[in-house]
Design a protein around this motif. Structure first.
Motif, PDB file in Angstrom:
ATOM      1  N   ALA A  79     -15.400  26.267  -3.327  1.00 21.59           N
ATOM      2  CA  ALA A  79     -15.908  24.891  -3.296  1.00 21.59           C
ATOM      3  C   ALA A  79     -15.125  24.012  -4.262  1.00 21.59           C
ATOM      4  N   THR A  80     -14.738  24.593  -5.410  1.00 21.80           N
ATOM      5  CA  THR A  80     -13.958  23.831  -6.380  1.00 21.80           C
ATOM      6  C   THR A  80     -12.595  23.448  -5.810  1.00 21.80           C
ATOM      7  N   ALA A  81     -11.971  24.411  -5.108  1.00 22.06           N
ATOM      8  CA  ALA A  81     -10.690  24.124  -4.467  1.00 22.06           C
ATOM      9  C   ALA A  81     -10.842  23.031  -3.417  1.00 22.06           C
ATOM     10  N   GLY A  82     -11.958  23.108  -2.654  1.00 19.20           N
ATOM     11  CA  GLY A  82     -12.210  22.077  -1.651  1.00 19.20           C
ATOM     12  C   GLY A  82     -12.387  20.707  -2.276  1.00 19.20           C
ATOM     13  N   ALA A  83     -13.078  20.684  -3.429  1.00 15.86           N
ATOM     14  CA  ALA A  83     -13.271  19.407  -4.129  1.00 15.86           C
ATOM     15  C   ALA A  83     -11.943  18.856  -4.627  1.00 15.86           C
ATOM     16  N   ALA A  84     -11.048  19.759  -5.097  1.00 12.96           N
ATOM     17  CA  ALA A  84      -9.734  19.324  -5.570  1.00 12.96           C
ATOM     18  C   ALA A  84      -8.915  18.738  -4.425  1.00 12.96           C
ATOM     19  N   ILE A  85      -8.983  19.378  -3.255  1.00 12.49           N
ATOM     20  CA  ILE A  85      -8.271  18.860  -2.080  1.00 12.49           C
ATOM     21  C   ILE A  85      -8.836  17.503  -1.678  1.00 12.49           C
ATOM     22  N   THR A  86     -10.167  17.396  -1.745  1.00 10.75           N
ATOM     23  CA  THR A  86     -10.804  16.114  -1.421  1.00 10.75           C
ATOM     24  C   THR A  86     -10.332  15.014  -2.361  1.00 10.75           C
ATOM     25  N   SER A  87     -10.221  15.359  -3.653  1.00 15.47           N
ATOM     26  CA  SER A  87      -9.741  14.377  -4.629  1.00 15.47           C
ATOM     27  C   SER A  87      -8.318  13.945  -4.317  1.00 15.47           C
ATOM     28  N   LEU A  88      -7.473  14.904  -3.931  1.00 12.81           N
ATOM     29  CA  LEU A  88      -6.087  14.586  -3.593  1.00 12.81           C
ATOM     30  C   LEU A  88      -6.015  13.690  -2.363  1.00 12.81           C
ATOM     31  N   ILE A  89      -6.814  14.029  -1.353  1.00 14.72           N
ATOM     32  CA  ILE A  89      -6.843  13.210  -0.138  1.00 14.72           C
ATOM     33  C   ILE A  89      -7.300  11.793  -0.470  1.00 14.72           C
ATOM     34  N   ALA A  90      -8.343  11.698  -1.303  1.00 12.69           N
ATOM     35  CA  ALA A  90      -8.857  10.380  -1.685  1.00 12.69           C
ATOM     36  C   ALA A  90      -7.793   9.571  -2.416  1.00 12.69           C
ATOM     37  N   ALA A  91      -7.050  10.249  -3.316  1.00 11.91           N
ATOM     38  CA  ALA A  91      -6.000   9.559  -4.065  1.00 11.91           C
ATOM     39  C   ALA A  91      -4.903   9.052  -3.139  1.00 11.91           C
ATOM     40  N   LEU A  92      -4.505   9.875  -2.177  1.00 14.94           N
ATOM     41  CA  LEU A  92      -3.450   9.467  -1.244  1.00 14.94           C
ATOM     42  C   LEU A  92      -3.906   8.319  -0.356  1.00 14.94           C
ATOM     43  N   ILE A  93      -5.152   8.390   0.109  1.00 14.67           N
ATOM     44  CA  ILE A  93      -5.693   7.307   0.936  1.00 14.67           C
ATOM     45  C   ILE A  93      -5.771   6.016   0.127  1.00 14.67           C
ATOM     46  N   GLY A  94      -6.266   6.143  -1.108  1.00 10.59           N
ATOM     47  CA  GLY A  94      -6.367   4.964  -1.960  1.00 10.59           C
ATOM     48  C   GLY A  94      -5.017   4.328  -2.223  1.00 10.59           C
ATOM     49  N   LEU A  95      -4.005   5.169  -2.488  1.00 12.82           N
ATOM     50  CA  LEU A  95      -2.660   4.651  -2.728  1.00 12.82           C
ATOM     51  C   LEU A  95      -2.116   3.946  -1.496  1.00 12.82           C
ATOM     52  N   ALA A  96      -2.309   4.566  -0.326  1.00 13.10           N
ATOM     53  CA  ALA A  96      -1.808   3.977   0.918  1.00 13.10           C
ATOM     54  C   ALA A  96      -2.453   2.619   1.195  1.00 13.10           C
ATOM     55  N   LEU A  97      -3.719   2.480   0.828  1.00 14.49           N
ATOM     56  CA  LEU A  97      -4.427   1.225   1.083  1.00 14.49           C
ATOM     57  C   LEU A  97      -4.163   0.184  -0.005  1.00 14.49           C
ATOM     58  N   LEU A  98      -3.891   0.649  -1.224  1.00 11.30           N
ATOM     59  CA  LEU A  98      -3.658  -0.290  -2.319  1.00 11.30           C
ATOM     60  C   LEU A  98      -2.286  -0.947  -2.250  1.00 11.30           C
ATOM     61  N   VAL A  99      -1.311  -0.263  -1.648  1.00  8.75           N
ATOM     62  CA  VAL A  99       0.030  -0.845  -1.546  1.00  8.75           C
ATOM     63  C   VAL A  99       0.006  -2.178  -0.788  1.00  8.75           C
ATOM     64  N   PRO A 100      -0.591  -2.252   0.414  1.00  7.65           N
ATOM     65  CA  PRO A 100      -0.635  -3.558   1.081  1.00  7.65           C
ATOM     66  C   PRO A 100      -1.459  -4.594   0.321  1.00  7.65           C
ATOM     67  N   VAL A 101      -2.495  -4.143  -0.385  1.00  9.01           N
ATOM     68  CA  VAL A 101      -3.273  -5.082  -1.203  1.00  9.01           C
ATOM     69  C   VAL A 101      -2.397  -5.649  -2.319  1.00  9.01           C
ATOM     70  N   ALA A 102      -1.596  -4.779  -2.949  1.00  8.41           N
ATOM     71  CA  ALA A 102      -0.681  -5.245  -3.992  1.00  8.41           C
ATOM     72  C   ALA A 102       0.326  -6.239  -3.436  1.00  8.41           C
ATOM     73  N   MET A 103       0.787  -6.017  -2.211  1.00 12.60           N
ATOM     74  CA  MET A 103       1.736  -6.941  -1.584  1.00 12.60           C
ATOM     75  C   MET A 103       1.094  -8.304  -1.356  1.00 12.60           C
ATOM     76  N   LEU A 104      -0.173  -8.309  -1.008  1.00 13.00           N
ATOM     77  CA  LEU A 104      -0.883  -9.573  -0.831  1.00 13.00           C
ATOM     78  C   LEU A 104      -1.026 -10.332  -2.150  1.00 13.00           C
ATOM     79  N   MET A 105      -1.243  -9.583  -3.223  1.00 14.68           N
ATOM     80  CA  MET A 105      -1.574 -10.196  -4.505  1.00 14.68           C
ATOM     81  C   MET A 105      -0.357 -10.510  -5.366  1.00 14.68           C
TER      82      MET A 105
END
Length: 264
Positions: free
Chosen positions: A160-186
């Motif tokens: 479960a800990t490994a799964g949580a770590a993978i979830t954190s990594l996925i969340a970080a990658l998704i957040g980065l992918a979405l923040l880049v266009p936001v940064a371009m807007l700002m």
């Protein structure tokens, strides 16, 4: 009773000026060579060296204000998001003053409150809304396990800990992918608001267009800044007293390079 001289130049406080730079404004921006990414940073350094003492004082005071606000639950985060473009607009006015051979003043940090403050605050509010939407998307995609990780309740079971770590990594990658266009807007929005008197939405559109047209220069710019950020962080983050102003100056330099056509 004396009559005003119709030929006299108009007078206004320096901090309240919102005149555009000399040159023709290019709607949507113009594509620049790949090497411009490093040139912007070099120009940022040049602007810093024109008034290093005032720049450092501005960075220190701005950092203290932001840290103090972050201690206020909930309201502080909202205030930081709204105030950041207002401070950014003031710094762009300061950079323009230096670029035109005038003096940088400590008051430039607060000049955004007197120049298009409503539009700048709207830019911050839009960013806040987009950041909240990104958080919602991350939670929806990664599921309830992400909430567990964020709450510090990761299970002790190794699988479960490994799964949580993978979830954190996925969340970080998704957040980065979405923040880049936001940064371009700002990225250029505060400069476009105070230097070209654009509304918040128009400034965001113009910022997006200018960034899209200069992906390669920005990639080089980002790599160089990343290296400089690591170097600036190592000595107890003291290097940010210099890198902060250089970053602000580079934003102004890239704005000028992309949106202002001179000599025409």
């Amino acid at each position: 009773m004396s009559t005003p001289n119709p030929y006299a130049a108009p007078k206004a406080p320096v901090a309240d000026e919102t005149l555009a730079l000399p040159g023709r404004f290019v709607p949507g921006g113009q594509a620049r060579p790949a090497g411009s990414g490093t040139a912007w940073i070099a120009d940022g350094w040049r602007l810093f060296m024109k008034s290093p003492g005032i720049w450092i004082a501005i960075v220190v005071v701005m950092a203290v204000i932001m840290m103090a606000l972050n201690f206020i639950p909930f309201v502080g985060a909202i205030a930081v998001a709204v105030l950041t473009p207002i401070f950014g607009g003031g710094l762009m006015l300061g950079c323009r003053a230096l670029d035109e051979g005038n003096e940088l003043e400590f008051g430039h940090l607060f000049a955004g409150f007197r120049n298009q403050a409503g539009a700048l605050a709207t830019v911050g509010a839009i960013y806040l809304g987009l950041a909240f939407a990104i958080g919602v998307v991350i939670v929806v995609i990664t599921g309830a396990s992400m909430l567990t990780v964020m709450g510090g309740g990761a299970p002790a079971d190794p699988a479960a800990t490994a799964g949580a770590a993978i979830t954190s990594l996925i969340a970080a990658l998704i957040g980065l992918a979405l923040l880049v266009p936001v940064a371009m807007l700002m990225w250029f929005a505060p400069a476009l608001v105070v230097l070209n008197q654009l509304g918040a939405v128009d400034a965001l559109k113009q910022s997006w267009s200018g960034c899209v047209k200069n992906i390669v220069p920005f990639l080089i710019y980002g790599v160089v800044l990343f290296v400089l950020a690591i170097i600036a962080t190592l000595p107890l983050m003291l290097g940010w007293l210099v890198l902060g102003p250089v970053l602000a100056g580079s934003v102004y330099a890239s704005y000028r390079d992309i949106y202002i056509a001179r000599g025409e």
